[in-house]
Design an enzyme around this catalytic site. Structure first.
Site: not given
Ligand code: NAD
Length: 346
Positions: A233, A257, A262, A294
């Site tokens: 994000r 990305d 955005e 994105h």
């Molecule tokens: P997920 O929930 O499986 O994993 C997120 C991880 O972040 C968890 O292990 C959690 O413990 C950790 N976390 C929480 N707070 C934290 C902190 N303060 N510091 C460090 N780590 C912390 O999520 P995911 O499926 O791996 O997705 C991760 C992120 O990717 C999503 O939150 C979303 O914002 C982003 N995303 C982007 C796209 C894209 O198209 N660019 C697509 C999907 C997801």
């Protein structure tokens, strides 16, 4: 099957393909709207039964209230992230469903694509050779082998990215307040990760704790020449501080990305417009900043999974079933709520 009518906001051509393939089997009629969901467009959903929304739609209190007033009690997000939803406003009125996982590979592979392109200057080489400029001056990268990748957030996507980094022979460090127990991942403090990594990749959600997790202070501590990749994000990075770190020559590059502001620009063709966002305009001019709009999720496999889960979520809602992919105010605030006992968040 009771055929429900669903308002689909911010519809793009690639959305139609999988949604149209699957909507009949789930018993839905989809009304596609190219405009985003916001205070002006919310009325388009009047008389319909539910809403499908995306990452840059406005899902704040006035929009939720307007939907509720129109008799709509479900918003199905066709994305994983939900930092743009006012859950407090939605609680007790509108059920919010999301797609927790659709392809961690799509996003992790895009992070790798940004890293490889940025490091080996593929984006610049591509432009040069198209202009028959076959000089390779200024295109020197570094071996990824033996370098240290720092992964912030070891959830679904972070773990896939760790595997990719290991495939390149990189050492991996990670920071996550909720580390995976008994894993082979070497967890360190955020400070250590920032100081020791040659590549930092962000895979945590946007929360009040992670807002500007890459701040001016953090950027001062990164290794000289380090590369930062953000596919999570935009607001995880302080964009102005990022520009300063690049301008000073301290930071080696950034693959983005996502971008803090955005929502007004991404997913739109603004090639004939004068960009009003001076921070984005400056980032775009930097040769060692590579921006994609994105699109990390954008693979056929991910789009099919998104369509299937979104429609399945809605079907479960209308059939009165439990909602495994619901998120509510308590889930959002405390990390979990007692949904399992009550079957729905409210
Ligand atoms: P997920 O929930 O499986 O994993 C997120 C991880 O972040 C968890 O292990 C959690 O413990 C950790 N976390 C929480 N707070 C934290 C902190 N303060 N510091 C460090 N780590 C912390 O999520 P995911 O499926 O791996 O997705 C991760 C992120 O990717 C999503 O939150 C979303 O914002 C982003 N995303 C982007 C796209 C894209 O198209 N660019 C697509 C999907 C997801």
């Amino acid at each position: 099957m009771d055929k429900k009518k669903i308002a689909f906001f911010d519809a793009k051509p690639y959305d139609h393909i999988w949604m149209d393939n699957l909507k009949e089997s789930f018993g839905f009629e989809l009304k596609y709207f190219e405009s985003r969901l916001n205070h002006d467009t919310v009325k388009l959903a009047q008389g319909l039964d539910g809403v499908i929304a995306f990452v840059n739609d406005t899902v704040d209190a006035p929009v939720i209230h307007a939907l509720y007033e129109d008799g709509i009690h479900v918003i199905a997000l066709r994305c994983a992230g939900y930092n743009h939803v006012d859950f407090q406003a939605a609680f007790g009125k509108v059920h919010v469903l999301h797609v927790p996982a659709y392809s961690p590979y799509a996003v992790a592979e895009h992070a790798a694509a940004l890293l490889l392109s940025l490091n080996r200057k593929i984006h610049r080489a591509y432009n040069r050779t198209r202009d028959f400029n076959f000089s390779i001056n200024g295109l020197t990268g570094f071996d990824l082998h033996d370098k240290t990748a720092g992964i912030i957030g070891t959830g679904k996507i972070g773990r896939v990215f760790i595997d990719i980094c290991r495939g390149f022979g990189m050492k991996v460090l990670a920071y996550d307040p909720y580390p995976i127990e008994d894993s082979d991942i070497k967890y360190v403090s955020l400070n250590e990760l920032i100081k020791q990594s040659d590549i930092i990749s962000l895979h945590c959600p946007l929360t009040p704790d992670t807002h500007h997790i890459i701040s001016a202070d953090a950027l001062e501590k990164v290794k000289k020449g380090a590369i930062i990749i953000n596919t999570s994000r935009g607001s995880l990075i302080d964009s102005l501080a990022l520009i300063d770190a690049i301008k000073s020559g301290h930071l080696g590059g950034a693959g983005l990305d996502v971008y803090e502001e955005e929502s007004d620009v991404f997913y739109e063709d603004l090639s004939a417009s004068v960009i009003q966002d001076d921070v984005l305009a400056r980032l775009v001019t930097l040769p060692n900043v590579l921006i994609t709009s994105h699109q990390a999720f954008l693979t056929g496999e991910a789009l099919e999974n998104i369509a299937r889960t979104t429609l399945q979520n809605l079907r479960q809602f209308f059939d009165g079933e439990p909602l495994p992919h619901e998120i509510c105010y308590q889930c959002h605030k405390y990390g979990k709520c007692d949904r399992k006992h009550r079957e729905r968040c409210f």
